[in-house]
Enzyme design. Sequence first.
Site, PDB file in Angstrom:
ATOM      1  N   ASN A 207       0.884  -1.167   0.000  1.00  0.00           N
ATOM      2  CA  ASN A 207       0.000   0.000   0.000  1.00  0.00           C
ATOM      3  C   ASN A 207       0.924   1.220   0.000  1.00  0.00           C
ATOM      4  O   ASN A 207       1.123   1.884   1.002  1.00  0.00           O
ATOM      5  CB  ASN A 207      -0.907   0.005   1.230  1.00  0.00           C
ATOM      6  CG  ASN A 207      -1.862  -1.174   1.239  1.00  0.00           C
ATOM      7  OD1 ASN A 207      -2.303  -1.637   0.196  1.00  0.00           O
ATOM      8  ND2 ASN A 207      -2.195  -1.670   2.419  1.00  0.00           N
ATOM      9  N   LYS A 284       0.896  -3.412  -6.012  1.00  0.00           N
ATOM     10  CA  LYS A 284      -0.468  -3.774  -5.617  1.00  0.00           C
ATOM     11  C   LYS A 284      -1.382  -2.755  -6.279  1.00  0.00           C
ATOM     12  O   LYS A 284      -1.288  -1.563  -5.994  1.00  0.00           O
ATOM     13  CB  LYS A 284      -0.625  -3.731  -4.097  1.00  0.00           C
ATOM     14  CG  LYS A 284      -2.042  -4.000  -3.606  1.00  0.00           C
ATOM     15  CD  LYS A 284      -2.126  -3.933  -2.086  1.00  0.00           C
ATOM     16  CE  LYS A 284      -3.540  -4.172  -1.591  1.00  0.00           C
ATOM     17  NZ  LYS A 284      -3.636  -4.096  -0.108  1.00  0.00           N
ATOM     18  N   GLU A 288      -8.266  -3.323  -2.673  1.00  0.00           N
ATOM     19  CA  GLU A 288      -8.503  -2.688  -1.380  1.00  0.00           C
ATOM     20  C   GLU A 288      -8.276  -1.180  -1.430  1.00  0.00           C
ATOM     21  O   GLU A 288      -7.677  -0.585  -0.533  1.00  0.00           O
ATOM     22  CB  GLU A 288      -7.613  -3.342  -0.310  1.00  0.00           C
ATOM     23  CG  GLU A 288      -7.889  -4.831  -0.135  1.00  0.00           C
ATOM     24  CD  GLU A 288      -7.039  -5.484   0.930  1.00  0.00           C
ATOM     25  OE1 GLU A 288      -7.545  -6.377   1.624  1.00  0.00           O
ATOM     26  OE2 GLU A 288      -5.848  -5.098   1.058  1.00  0.00           O
ATOM     27  N   LYS A 357      -0.856 -15.122  -3.676  1.00  0.00           N
ATOM     28  CA  LYS A 357      -0.841 -15.592  -2.291  1.00  0.00           C
ATOM     29  C   LYS A 357      -1.015 -17.108  -2.254  1.00  0.00           C
ATOM     30  O   LYS A 357      -1.603 -17.700  -3.149  1.00  0.00           O
ATOM     31  CB  LYS A 357      -1.949 -14.926  -1.485  1.00  0.00           C
ATOM     32  CG  LYS A 357      -1.691 -13.453  -1.207  1.00  0.00           C
ATOM     33  CD  LYS A 357      -2.709 -12.880  -0.227  1.00  0.00           C
ATOM     34  CE  LYS A 357      -2.398 -11.423   0.096  1.00  0.00           C
ATOM     35  NZ  LYS A 357      -3.295 -10.860   1.126  1.00  0.00           N
ATOM     36  N   ASP A 362      -6.916 -15.094   2.256  1.00  0.00           N
ATOM     37  CA  ASP A 362      -5.950 -14.115   2.776  1.00  0.00           C
ATOM     38  C   ASP A 362      -5.149 -14.683   3.932  1.00  0.00           C
ATOM     39  O   ASP A 362      -5.431 -14.384   5.090  1.00  0.00           O
ATOM     40  CB  ASP A 362      -6.682 -12.848   3.227  1.00  0.00           C
ATOM     41  CG  ASP A 362      -5.740 -11.676   3.483  1.00  0.00           C
ATOM     42  OD1 ASP A 362      -4.546 -11.788   3.137  1.00  0.00           O
ATOM     43  OD2 ASP A 362      -6.198 -10.651   4.008  1.00  0.00           O
ATOM     44  N   GLU A 390      -0.280 -12.107  10.990  1.00  0.00           N
ATOM     45  CA  GLU A 390      -1.519 -11.336  10.977  1.00  0.00           C
ATOM     46  C   GLU A 390      -2.715 -12.177  11.420  1.00  0.00           C
ATOM     47  O   GLU A 390      -3.559 -11.711  12.183  1.00  0.00           O
ATOM     48  CB  GLU A 390      -1.764 -10.780   9.573  1.00  0.00           C
ATOM     49  CG  GLU A 390      -3.071 -10.029   9.431  1.00  0.00           C
ATOM     50  CD  GLU A 390      -3.300  -9.504   8.027  1.00  0.00           C
ATOM     51  OE1 GLU A 390      -4.344  -8.866   7.800  1.00  0.00           O
ATOM     52  OE2 GLU A 390      -2.435  -9.740   7.146  1.00  0.00           O
ATOM     53  N   HIS A 518     -11.593 -16.836   8.277  1.00  0.00           N
ATOM     54  CA  HIS A 518     -11.869 -15.399   8.241  1.00  0.00           C
ATOM     55  C   HIS A 518     -12.937 -14.997   9.259  1.00  0.00           C
ATOM     56  O   HIS A 518     -13.902 -14.310   8.939  1.00  0.00           O
ATOM     57  CB  HIS A 518     -12.278 -14.972   6.831  1.00  0.00           C
ATOM     58  CG  HIS A 518     -11.883 -13.555   6.503  1.00  0.00           C
ATOM     59  ND1 HIS A 518     -12.610 -12.465   6.925  1.00  0.00           N
ATOM     60  CD2 HIS A 518     -10.844 -13.040   5.798  1.00  0.00           C
ATOM     61  CE1 HIS A 518     -12.043 -11.352   6.481  1.00  0.00           C
ATOM     62  NE2 HIS A 518     -10.964 -11.674   5.807  1.00  0.00           N
ATOM     63  N   TRP A 540     -15.556  -8.314   4.132  1.00  0.00           N
ATOM     64  CA  TRP A 540     -14.749  -8.041   5.318  1.00  0.00           C
ATOM     65  C   TRP A 540     -15.487  -8.461   6.590  1.00  0.00           C
ATOM     66  O   TRP A 540     -15.005  -8.200   7.692  1.00  0.00           O
ATOM     67  CB  TRP A 540     -14.361  -6.567   5.388  1.00  0.00           C
ATOM     68  CG  TRP A 540     -13.325  -6.176   4.369  1.00  0.00           C
ATOM     69  CD1 TRP A 540     -12.660  -6.996   3.517  1.00  0.00           C
ATOM     70  CD2 TRP A 540     -12.846  -4.853   4.102  1.00  0.00           C
ATOM     71  NE1 TRP A 540     -11.792  -6.287   2.724  1.00  0.00           N
ATOM     72  CE2 TRP A 540     -11.879  -4.958   3.052  1.00  0.00           C
ATOM     73  CE3 TRP A 540     -13.124  -3.589   4.614  1.00  0.00           C
ATOM     74  CZ2 TRP A 540     -11.202  -3.850   2.538  1.00  0.00           C
ATOM     75  CZ3 TRP A 540     -12.456  -2.485   4.106  1.00  0.00           C
ATOM     76  CH2 TRP A 540     -11.497  -2.612   3.078  1.00  0.00           C
TER      77      TRP A 540
END
Length: 694
Positions: A207, A284, A288, A357, A362, A390, A518, A540
């Site tokens: 990002n 990227k 997002e 990935k 994720d 994470e 998730h 999300w």
Amino acid sequence: MFFVVCSFAVKADDGYRLWLKFDKVASASRYTSYAQSVSSEFPTSPILETARKELGQGLKGLTGIAPVAKSADGSIQFVKDATIPEEGFEIQVDKKVQVKVDGLSVLGRKYIRIKASSDRGILYGVFELLRMIQQEKPLADISSSPKVKLRMLNHWDNVMGTIERGYAGASLWKWYELPETVDPRYTDYARANASIGINAVSVNNVNASARFMTPEYLAKVKVLADVFRPYGIKLFLSVNFASPKLVGKLKTSDPLDPQVRAFWASKTKEIYAQIPDFGGFLVKANSEGEPGPQEFGRTHADGANMLAEAVKPFNGIVIWRAFVYAPNPNGDRFKEAYNDFKPLDGTFAKNVIVQVKNGPIDFQPREPFHPLFGAMPKTPLALEFQITQEYTGFSTNVFYQSILFKECLDSDTYQNGKGSTVAKVIDGSLGNDQITMMAGVANTGSDRNWTGHLLSQANWYAFGRLAWDHTLSSEKIADEWVKQTLTRDDKAAKTASDILMKSRDTYVKFTTPLGLHHVMGQGIHWGPEPWLERSQRPDWTSIYYHRADSVGLGFDRKASGSNALSLYHPAVAQQWLDPAKTDLNYLLWFHHVGWKEKLTSGRTLWDEFCYRMNSGLQEVKDLQKDWDSLQGKVDPEIFADVRGRLAAQQRESVLWRDAHLLYFQTYSKLPISYGTPARTLAEIKEIVRIYQLK
């Protein structure tokens, strides 16, 4: 520059030296005859000088003898051999042999030859030799070459000193002190990477801030590149796709606009003028909220190829991330990247590699391999893992990620028939790719021990070792790391290795059993929040994934549901198609299963769910007992720190178990068959809410 133990810290080991603890070994006499001198057939270079220094310091610490330099015929010889693959090496150990001296038969000297075609190969060979001695192994011949060409750490570090998803303090890079002040820690970091074969680093967040494209920041980045170079490490930059507007003050960032292309050509030339061995760009885009070519009606290939054109004259590459997903409330995020990238196969420039990935959602604690592996035979694909934890416990949980990495690498895609593993897709052996790569999102920070949880150092180490050779076993890597980092006592080392090997399954059991995924807290991703039903985007939330209702639990990805299973080769899909035959670890990834449905374990879904959650909590207690048995066998400061984190993990495991059992019980309406929650659901929700506050 080398790791040192300052006078105020000699009484304890704070973890700063990582796995590079060159303390004298008990069997030093076994190696001293080899440590007398060193000679080289290579011309001097910064990397070769690094190899000499590493060898000297390592042998001095491990054996008490530092080799002297000789012009030829050293007891350790750096030998040039053009037949050895680039960056590879061979170590040949010549034992004592009978030779004639004045007609008498006597024992000759011992020799070690480190052979390579490049100075980088010599450097990696030196670290391999030191690794053998650290573990007190008998010296033996070895031949080794990296499986992939680029073995990269992706840092998600920001200009303000923070790290996105970083749990070990602030950023290593002190941007406001650079370029004038160069922290010695940068060199220590480069040294640690070189010791495990990492040869590329992207220093800033994907990002990305456009500030990194300004002359001010390029001067700072240049200093890091200069530090990394003697360790064989190339520097890459993540770029903001809107930089032509933000930095170049153009009206557009359209990749087909001539002015935009001219901006990137000029900016790239400026970068290479300061960093001649600059690796290239990591991007990227259209993900997002990040800008990208789709804003202008262009494809990901259009954007990547524009940048590839800019770096091509300098032999640079573009790494284009495939982590994209549209906010579709009626869709399945599992399919988004595949739908965007599969049609583009074969349209990317030759110096572009698409970074995918390991899984389709994720970085979950357990995830099926991404369907793009095996679906883009005309495009080089890089494999991206997340070393930073994470979703795998932050810095309070032990989670040995080598097991997760190996599961993905060993998964069969059937791209070219049976045996077409993900590892073979990304190492180029299936498609003869010219660019091959494995990337890991770094877990380093400013904490003195680098990774927050000291046992998380094993994940950094494991990533480097597997990027070099994906055929290594998790057990071997754990044993190496433990004996270099914690203890050389065989019994204690076995206990410590067992803790690592058990840790992944333990964490999955008390957080995401049976393929649940998730369901973590929003924002910081800490703790459980399966009740999350509102967010900025539907994908999300937690309810988007677990699909709990009065009937059962899980995401139906068969033809009757999202049909995500159709993205895999039929032979792959077959293993997950029938819920009665699906590995229970992946059950809820692909099926919505009734609460009372009997599983292969003999228990109902609800009872198995309760059983696994409670088992995970008990296994954390077992890990605590195992660690306690190491008291007196590992450094006391390290022992106390890990012991405290395991206690925190035990507390968190209770929260996860209670949250899941009480929340999902509101759907199952069944009694909790294993374990007794310590709090009410309302109390747990309040704890999680407070943790999410900014």
